[in-house]
Design a protein around this motif. Structure first.
Motif, short mmCIF file in Angstrom:
data_model
loop_
_atom_site.label_atom_id
_atom_site.label_comp_id
_atom_site.label_asym_id
_atom_site.label_seq_id
_atom_site.Cartn_x
_atom_site.Cartn_y
_atom_site.Cartn_z
N LEU A 431 7.06 44.82 -1.15
CA LEU A 431 8.22 44.32 -0.39
C LEU A 431 9.29 45.40 -0.41
O LEU A 431 9.56 46.00 -1.46
N ASP A 455 5.91 44.33 3.39
CA ASP A 455 6.81 43.38 4.05
C ASP A 455 8.23 43.91 3.89
O ASP A 455 8.48 44.72 3.00
N SER A 457 12.64 43.07 3.97
CA SER A 457 13.77 42.14 3.94
C SER A 457 15.04 42.92 4.13
O SER A 457 15.13 44.06 3.68
N ASP A 462 17.07 36.71 1.36
CA ASP A 462 15.76 36.66 2.04
C ASP A 462 14.67 37.27 1.15
O ASP A 462 13.57 36.75 1.04
N LYS A 466 11.28 35.50 -0.34
CA LYS A 466 9.93 36.04 -0.09
C LYS A 466 9.18 36.20 -1.41
O LYS A 466 8.00 35.90 -1.52
N SER A 469 8.14 32.74 -2.65
CA SER A 469 7.01 32.13 -1.93
C SER A 469 5.72 32.92 -2.18
O SER A 469 4.64 32.33 -2.18
N TYR A 477 4.20 39.53 -5.19
CA TYR A 477 4.37 40.94 -4.84
C TYR A 477 4.17 41.78 -6.09
O TYR A 477 4.62 41.40 -7.18
#
Ligand code: ADP
Length: 697
Positions: A431, A455, A457, A462, A466, A469, A477
């Motif tokens: 991330l 990914d 952010s 946010d 992430k 989740s 991650y």
């Protein structure tokens, strides 16, 4: 030809008979000819001579002559006229009886152009006179034109001659100037070289002095000497480079190198200057730039240093960024474009054209403030042109500049040019939390190069959602790159929030921050949460190290007995003997990135033996086919105690392009311990290294 053109044309009528003369004159009067009369051939000749001798030389334009005359007849008179070059070109028309063909023929033979038959007819007379006057007029114009052309030609010839002389003179001057310039450049090159040697001595001595016991005052004086010496050396090096280029003495190297490492080196050197001014500095190398290219890395670094050095020098606040990407690709070469952008003082438009000339600076007051010689851009221009490239700048006064240059490099298509990542890295979940686009681009271009996914952010909330989740979906991650633009309350809040959620202990949080920002208070002692820092500017090696740090200790926690590349494990000193430059870059990259070995490279077996005699190594990688002393012979010599290397039993791994059993046997017979094939396969390499490291234990 209209009537006006006949006006004032002179006709000489030669006839002994007054009735003929009168008729003719009465026909011709209305056309305003000037009429002259001669009553015999003799008189006609005398008249012509007379007229010719007069200063105005007004000869008749046409002669009309009776053939039959007493004394000298028309034909004889015509012959005499035609024999004299002065009047030979005056057309003669004969007057003759209607059917006297013989006379007509004689007339033509004598040089007459036409005849008029008697009895005379007004229209015939005029038609013939008009025709011949027109012809004569046209002939005269042609002659006039020919004379004009001849005159123009003479003029052109004269101008050409002058031009040729001027060119010759200019060539002589050019040769003289060239010789003078060569002498000047040669003198400057020699002089700079001569000055460099004592300068290095002075600077070297200041380093020695600084490591001895000095009072505060003495230390400050020595530092001033050192700094001044270094500035002087910089100027001398610039002059030396420029004079070498001008004298055509600068030869570019053509060797294989890794552009990402070159950019990393430049970033590392400039990081401290950028740090002092708290400027954001980034070096982006786009993922499609090949890992290994052929060219002159030293001179390329010099251009990048010049442009980035200027960008930092002329920027007080904001950001400096290098962006390197592919501009054009052809079969065996690649044109790269490098852009160096800054948010500095900018350059006025009317100064841009002069920038790349020697000793050119935008304004003297700026120079006093920032220093410099005005040579950096001139050298960079010459170097990029030598690399078949160009240089330029786009700038907005007061807002910033983007200097760019292109350079061509050779690429080798059929050779392994990618340094593979450990397989375990590729499946990691990443991330990136980053608001600074250039910082993010540095990382994402490397991730694309390594074919890793990620990914993104844009804000802390946010990112947190992430992360959570990810855990809930049973796919946490592994790493969260977290860019810290400035220290603020939000950052502490983010760390505190993470540390309250124990499900996030599987993620390594990498804080990307400039070195001047001390994050220790915030991120240290957060066990079991894992926070590490990645200093700006991010380089190829620092990012790889960051990955290994993040993943390695995770493994260590799970399995303490891991064999290679542990933190606790001592770093091995490895000698690689390999003559191919591309393979050198690849093997060095793999050994450094995967095993964190210290790698030293030599080009052949003889150099390997010399190194092993000088210093203790832990492991040798030996290419089989090398110039001078090959791998097999070198191994035999290393194993021979009389060669007196530090450790005759040092583990040796053979590297070969062929997998034939005979060669494998020859390697083992020579005393090698393991065997890897090129292109290098990571598993095979791991087995070979493990085999050898066991020999070490
Ligand atoms: P030096 O920096 O040693 O004077 P250079 O040839 O590198 O010599 O640069 C010439 C001049 O161009 C500088 O003196 C400066 O006026 C201008 N210049 C170069 N780079 C920048 C930049 N990034 N921003 C503003 N001005 C610049």
């Amino acid at each position: 030809m209209n009537q006006n053109l006949w006006e004032n044309r002179t006709l000489l009528i030669v006839d002994d008979r007054p009735d003929n003369l009168n008729i003719l004159i009465s026909y011709l009067e209305k056309y305003r000819f000037r009429i002259q009369v001669a009553k015999s051939g003799q008189e006609a000749i005398e008249r012509l001579e007379n007229m010719y001798e007069r200063p105005e030389r007004r000869l008749p334009d046409l002669i009309i002559m009776d053939i039959m005359m007493p004394g000298m007849n028309g034909v004889e008179t015509c012959k005499l006229i035609k024999a004299k070059p002065e009047y030979a070109d005056i057309p003669v028309i004969f007057l003759t009886a209607l059917h006297n063909t013989k006379d007509k023929l004689r007339g033509f033979e004598a040089g007459g152009v036409d005849y008029i038959t008697k009895p005379l007819h007004n229209q015939e007379v005029m038609a013939r006179i008009k025709t011949h006057l027109t012809l004569r007029y046209q002939q005269e114009s042609l002659e006039l034109k020919a004379r004009e052309i001849e005159k123009a030609k003479l003029k052109t010839d004269a101008i050409n001659e002058q031009l040729e002389e001027a060119i010759q003179e200019a060539n002589t001057w050019a040769i003289e100037a060239l010789n003078a310039n060569d002498t000047k450049s040669q003198f400057l090159a020699n002089m700079s070289h001569e000055i460099r040697t004592p300068m290095n001595g002075i600077i070297g001595m200041t380093h020695l002095l600084l490591s001895s016991d000095l009072s505060e005052d003495q230390r400050s004086h020595v530092i001033t000497i050192r700094n001044s010496g270094e500035s002087l050396l910089h100027i001398i090096n610039d002059i030396l480079d420029l004079s070498k280029i001008e004298a055509g003495k600068l030869q570019l190297e053509n060797i294989s190198f890794d552009l990402r490492s070159a950019v990393g080196d430049v970033m590392k050197v400039l990081a401290y200057i950028a740090l002092e001014k708290q400027l954001e500095l980034n070096g982006i190398v786009h993922h499609d730039v090949p890992v290994v290219i052929n060219g002159d890395p030293v001179r390329l670094r010099q251009i990048m240093m010049n442009l980035l050095g200027n960008a930092i020098k002329f920027t007080q606040k904001g950001e400096v960024c290098l962006d390197a990407r592919v501009h054009q690709v052809s079969n065996d070469n690649i044109l790269l474009i490098f852009k160096v952008s800054d948010t500095g003082i900018g350059i006025p438009e009317n100064k841009i054209d002069e920038l790349f000339q020697n000793f050119s600076q935008v304004d003297a007051s700026v120079t006093r403030k920032f220093g410099g010689t005005g040579l950096g851009l001139a050298i960079s221009k010459q170097l990029s042109e030598m690399m078949d490239g160009e240089i330029g700048v786009n700038s907005e006064f007061g807002k910033g500049s983007t200097f760019w240059f292109t350079a061509r490099f050779q690429i080798q298509k059929n050779i392994q040019t990618k340094i593979p990542l450990p397989e375990s890295f590729q499946t990691k979940k990443i991330l990136i939390l980053n608001k600074l686009p250039n910082r993010k681009a540095v990382i994402t271009e490397y991730l694309k190069l390594w074919q890793m996914e990620w990914d993104e952010s844009e804000d802390l909330f946010d990112a947190y959602m992430k992360l959570v989740s990810g855990v809930q979906e049973n796919a946490p991650y592994d790493i969260c790159f977290w860019s810290v633009p400035s220290l603020n309350k939000e950052i502490r809040l983010f760390v505190d929030t993470i540390c309250q959620n124990t499900s996030l202990i599987h993620t390594t949080f990498v804080a990307i921050s400039p070195q001047y920002m001390n994050l220790d208070d915030i991120i240290s002692q957060q066990e079991p949460f894992k926070f590490i820092t990645l200093p700006c500017p991010i380089t190829y090696h620092s990012l790889l190290n960051c990955f290994s740090k993040a993943f390695r200790s995770r493994k260590t926690q799970q399995n303490k007995s891991i064999a290679m590349a542990d933190d606790e494990k001592e770093v091995l000193n490895v000698l690689v003997a390999e003559d191919n430059k591309v393979n050198q870059v690849i093997i060095k990259g793999i050994l450094e990135n995967h095993y964190q070995f210290h790698v030293h490279i030599v080009n052949n077996g003889r150099a390997a033996i010399t190194e092993l005699q000088k210093k203790a190594f832990d492991l040798v990688f030996m290419d089989i086919q090398m110039p001078d002393v090959d791998g097999i012979s070198a191994t035999k010599l290393i194993r021979n105690p009389r060669t007196k290397v530090y450790n005759p039993n040092i583990p040796i791994i053979a590297m070969t392009a062929h997998t034939i059993p005979e060669e494998e046997k020859a390697c083992i017979d020579a005393g090698m311990n393991a065997f890897v094939c090129k292109p290098i396969n990571l598993d095979e390499l791991k087995t070979a290294i493990n085999q050898c490291v066991k020999c070490l234990e």
